[in-house]
Motif scaffolding. Structure first.
Motif, PDB file in Angstrom:
ATOM      1  N   ALA A   1     -10.318  -7.112   3.614  1.00 22.88           N
ATOM      2  CA  ALA A   1     -10.475  -5.674   3.865  1.00 22.88           C
ATOM      3  C   ALA A   1     -11.683  -5.112   3.115  1.00 22.88           C
ATOM      4  CB  ALA A   1      -9.203  -4.925   3.461  1.00 22.88           C
ATOM      5  N   LEU A   2     -11.887  -5.552   1.891  1.00 16.63           N
ATOM      6  CA  LEU A   2     -13.046  -5.093   1.121  1.00 16.63           C
ATOM      7  C   LEU A   2     -14.348  -5.504   1.795  1.00 16.63           C
ATOM      8  CD1 LEU A   2     -11.822  -5.863  -2.509  1.00 16.63           C
ATOM      9  CD2 LEU A   2     -12.108  -3.591  -1.489  1.00 16.63           C
ATOM     10  N   THR A   3     -14.401  -6.710   2.319  1.00 15.37           N
ATOM     11  CA  THR A   3     -15.626  -7.160   3.006  1.00 15.37           C
ATOM     12  C   THR A   3     -15.864  -6.370   4.284  1.00 15.37           C
ATOM     13  OG1 THR A   3     -14.575  -8.907   4.350  1.00 15.37           O
ATOM     14  CG2 THR A   3     -15.279  -9.506   2.125  1.00 15.37           C
ATOM     15  N   LYS A   4     -14.797  -5.776   4.833  1.00 13.53           N
ATOM     16  CA  LYS A   4     -14.914  -4.984   6.059  1.00 13.53           C
ATOM     17  C   LYS A   4     -15.204  -3.508   5.764  1.00 13.53           C
ATOM     18  CE  LYS A   4     -13.604  -8.309   8.990  1.00 13.53           C
ATOM     19  NZ  LYS A   4     -14.386  -8.755  10.170  1.00 13.53           N
ATOM     20  N   GLY A   5     -15.260  -3.150   4.468  1.00 11.22           N
ATOM     21  CA  GLY A   5     -15.624  -1.780   4.113  1.00 11.22           C
ATOM     22  C   GLY A   5     -14.525  -0.914   3.561  1.00 11.22           C
ATOM     23  N   ALA A   6     -13.338  -1.457   3.306  1.00  9.63           N
ATOM     24  CA  ALA A   6     -12.247  -0.647   2.746  1.00  9.63           C
ATOM     25  C   ALA A   6     -12.665  -0.056   1.407  1.00  9.63           C
ATOM     26  CB  ALA A   6     -10.994  -1.494   2.582  1.00  9.63           C
ATOM     27  N   LYS A   7     -12.328   1.209   1.184  1.00 15.20           N
ATOM     28  CA  LYS A   7     -12.677   1.903  -0.050  1.00 15.20           C
ATOM     29  C   LYS A   7     -11.465   2.163  -0.942  1.00 15.20           C
ATOM     30  CE  LYS A   7     -17.006   2.105   0.974  1.00 15.20           C
ATOM     31  NZ  LYS A   7     -17.922   1.158   0.283  1.00 15.20           N
ATOM     32  N   ILE A   8     -10.262   2.044  -0.383  1.00 19.95           N
ATOM     33  CA  ILE A   8      -9.043   2.190  -1.175  1.00 19.95           C
ATOM     34  C   ILE A   8      -8.080   1.083  -0.772  1.00 19.95           C
ATOM     35  CG2 ILE A   8      -7.065   3.659  -1.763  1.00 19.95           C
ATOM     36  CD1 ILE A   8      -8.760   6.091  -1.030  1.00 19.95           C
ATOM     37  N   LEU A   9      -7.523   0.393  -1.757  1.00 19.36           N
ATOM     38  CA  LEU A   9      -6.463  -0.580  -1.524  1.00 19.36           C
ATOM     39  C   LEU A   9      -5.157   0.039  -2.002  1.00 19.36           C
ATOM     40  CD1 LEU A   9      -8.117  -3.897  -2.819  1.00 19.36           C
ATOM     41  CD2 LEU A   9      -8.088  -3.004  -0.473  1.00 19.36           C
ATOM     42  N   ARG A  10      -4.217   0.185  -1.082  1.00 16.72           N
ATOM     43  CA  ARG A  10      -2.891   0.734  -1.428  1.00 16.72           C
ATOM     44  C   ARG A  10      -1.951  -0.444  -1.639  1.00 16.72           C
ATOM     45  NH1 ARG A  10       1.877   2.096   1.223  1.00 16.72           N
ATOM     46  NH2 ARG A  10       2.969   3.935   0.376  1.00 16.72           N
ATOM     47  N   VAL A  11      -1.449  -0.596  -2.880  1.00 15.42           N
ATOM     48  CA  VAL A  11      -0.775  -1.839  -3.236  1.00 15.42           C
ATOM     49  C   VAL A  11       0.448  -1.625  -4.124  1.00 15.42           C
ATOM     50  CG1 VAL A  11      -2.928  -3.175  -3.087  1.00 15.42           C
ATOM     51  CG2 VAL A  11      -2.248  -2.173  -5.281  1.00 15.42           C
ATOM     52  N   HIS A  12       1.339  -2.628  -4.096  1.00 16.01           N
ATOM     53  CA  HIS A  12       2.447  -2.683  -5.039  1.00 16.01           C
ATOM     54  C   HIS A  12       1.999  -3.308  -6.357  1.00 16.01           C
ATOM     55  CE1 HIS A  12       4.461  -2.676  -1.039  1.00 16.01           C
ATOM     56  NE2 HIS A  12       5.356  -1.923  -1.665  1.00 16.01           N
TER      57      HIS A  12
ATOM     58  N   ILE B   1       1.591   1.973  -5.486  1.00 15.69           N
ATOM     59  CA  ILE B   1       2.732   2.485  -4.715  1.00 15.69           C
ATOM     60  C   ILE B   1       3.936   2.694  -5.621  1.00 15.69           C
ATOM     61  CG2 ILE B   1       4.359   1.983  -2.851  1.00 15.69           C
ATOM     62  CD1 ILE B   1       2.136   0.178  -1.633  1.00 15.69           C
ATOM     63  N   LEU B   2       4.533   3.881  -5.533  1.00 16.11           N
ATOM     64  CA  LEU B   2       5.787   4.174  -6.229  1.00 16.11           C
ATOM     65  C   LEU B   2       6.780   4.717  -5.209  1.00 16.11           C
ATOM     66  CD1 LEU B   2       7.238   4.401  -9.057  1.00 16.11           C
ATOM     67  CD2 LEU B   2       6.625   6.836  -8.948  1.00 16.11           C
ATOM     68  N   ASN B   3       7.682   3.872  -4.755  1.00 17.28           N
ATOM     69  CA  ASN B   3       8.696   4.311  -3.807  1.00 17.28           C
ATOM     70  C   ASN B   3       9.939   4.773  -4.551  1.00 17.28           C
ATOM     71  OD1 ASN B   3       7.465   3.871  -1.228  1.00 17.28           O
ATOM     72  ND2 ASN B   3       7.672   1.670  -1.562  1.00 17.28           N
ATOM     73  N   VAL B   4      10.357   6.005  -4.283  1.00 22.99           N
ATOM     74  CA  VAL B   4      11.579   6.536  -4.894  1.00 22.99           C
ATOM     75  C   VAL B   4      12.649   6.691  -3.816  1.00 22.99           C
ATOM     76  CG1 VAL B   4      10.473   7.599  -6.871  1.00 22.99           C
ATOM     77  CG2 VAL B   4      10.627   8.896  -4.741  1.00 22.99           C
ATOM     78  N   THR B   5      12.663   5.706  -2.922  1.00 18.44           N
ATOM     79  CA  THR B   5      13.649   5.647  -1.849  1.00 18.44           C
ATOM     80  C   THR B   5      14.601   4.495  -2.127  1.00 18.44           C
ATOM     81  OG1 THR B   5      12.298   4.121  -0.570  1.00 18.44           O
ATOM     82  CG2 THR B   5      11.941   6.455  -0.184  1.00 18.44           C
ATOM     83  N   PRO B   6      15.831   4.565  -1.604  1.00 20.52           N
ATOM     84  CA  PRO B   6      16.766   3.453  -1.808  1.00 20.52           C
ATOM     85  C   PRO B   6      16.563   2.305  -0.834  1.00 20.52           C
ATOM     86  CG  PRO B   6      17.838   5.226  -0.611  1.00 20.52           C
ATOM     87  CD  PRO B   6      16.459   5.729  -0.952  1.00 20.52           C
ATOM     88  N   ASN B   7      15.646   2.456   0.157  1.00 20.86           N
ATOM     89  CA  ASN B   7      15.612   1.491   1.264  1.00 20.86           C
ATOM     90  C   ASN B   7      14.215   1.057   1.693  1.00 20.86           C
ATOM     91  OD1 ASN B   7      14.940   4.029   2.232  1.00 20.86           O
ATOM     92  ND2 ASN B   7      16.031   3.801   4.153  1.00 20.86           N
ATOM     93  N   SER B   8      13.217   1.148   0.821  1.00 19.86           N
ATOM     94  CA  SER B   8      11.900   0.644   1.192  1.00 19.86           C
ATOM     95  C   SER B   8      11.940  -0.873   1.315  1.00 19.86           C
ATOM     96  CB  SER B   8      10.851   1.056   0.147  1.00 19.86           C
ATOM     97  OG  SER B   8      10.631   2.443   0.206  1.00 19.86           O
ATOM     98  N   PHE B   9      11.039  -1.426   2.146  1.00 21.93           N
ATOM     99  CA  PHE B   9      11.157  -2.840   2.509  1.00 21.93           C
ATOM    100  C   PHE B   9      10.969  -3.788   1.332  1.00 21.93           C
ATOM    101  CE2 PHE B   9       6.569  -2.397   2.603  1.00 21.93           C
ATOM    102  CZ  PHE B   9       6.088  -3.650   2.290  1.00 21.93           C
TER     103      PHE B   9
END
Length: 274
Positions: free
Chosen positions: A246-257, A20-28
């Motif tokens: 999530a991986l054990t449930k079948g997730a194929k992409i992890l979106r992460v910081h 994740i690359l946030n270029v916003t001034p107000n992401s959580f």
């Protein structure tokens, strides 16, 4: 299970990491952290070195009650960042976090490979047309309302059943327009209470019925830090735990910081899976 990114087939049989690359001034979590070219290039280089398969750029915060940003401002924020990354890391597969078709169009024309839409075209009915025209992979997330109203729209009779119906309708429409590369995002934290988020996580394998790759975006979210009575800055351990589930449930992409930890998580998961 493959997606076509700019002519290259990406094999999602082995789960991938989206940094994740946030270029916003107000992401959580990281709002305002990357303010200039040097900081942006440094962060992208760090994520790529740590093993990120995709970089997801967002220029409009989607946190609850996020302030409005005009379409033109979003374009003016995001296009220079795309150009900067493409200049320094031309092979990078960029995903663009936007629900606006004009932002998606401008981003693709400047080198983006994937569109990540939190609204699955609910907030811009021209989005499907743009995706079909440029033939890029499209991430469709489940949400109700918009970032300003979503937390008041959490009433469901059967949340999983309603989400499956939501995605089935979206997939049918996308397929009718010739869109082939679709990815499902359950939308943790979007129009869902904390308990509902955990119910979705518990039953996440049911989304595999759609026979599409599933993306899990739970990095440092409130379902973690509120449950543990900590802050988002302290939520890495909880993120890693839920990414594993999530991986054990079948997730194929992890979106992460935090790319390094997610890559390690996948490496260990793959070892066990063998």
């Amino acid at each position: 299970m493959f997606i076509n990114c700019k002519g290259s087939l990406i094999d999602l049989t082995i789960p991938k990491v989206m940094g994740i690359l946030n270029v916003t001034p107000n992401s959580f979590f990281d709002g305002g952290k990357y303010k200039n070219e040097t900081e942006i290039v440094s962060q992208v280089e760090k994520m790529l070195t740590e093993g990120a398969d995709f970089i997801d750029i967002g220029a409009y915060s989607s946190k609850p009650s996020a302030e409005f940003v005009s379409e033109q401002e979003e374009i003016e924020r995001i296009v220079p960042v795309i150009e900067l990354i493409m200049k320094h890391f031309p092979e990078t597969l960029l995903s663009i976090d936007t629900f606006r078709s004009e932002v998606a169009k401008a981003s693709i024309e400047n080198g983006a490979a994937i569109i990540n839409d939190i609204a699955a075209a609910e907030l811009d009915d021209k989005m499907f047309e743009v995706i079909a025209k440029y033939n890029v992979p499209y991430i469709m997330m489940h949400m109700r309302g918009n970032p300003q109203t979503m937390q008041s729209l959490t009433q469901y009779d059967d949340i999983i059943k309603e989400m499956l119906f939501y995605f089935s309708e979206k997939v049918t429409k996308a397929r009718s327009l010739g869109i082939n590369d679709l990815i499902i995002d359950p939308g943790f934290g979007f129009a869902k209470t904390i308990d509902q988020n955990f119910e979705v996580m518990q039953k996440m394998e049911l989304f595999n019925l759609l026979e599409l790759p599933v993306l899990a975006g739970i990095s440092r979210k409130s379902m973690i830090y509120k449950t543990l009575s900590i802050t988002a800055a302290e939520a890495l351990n909880g993120t890693t735990f839920l990414n594993t589930i999530a991986l054990t449930k079948g997730a194929k992409i992890l979106r992460v910081h935090d790319v390094k930890e997610a890559v390690e998580c996948i490496t260990l998961f793959n070892k066990i899976s063998q």
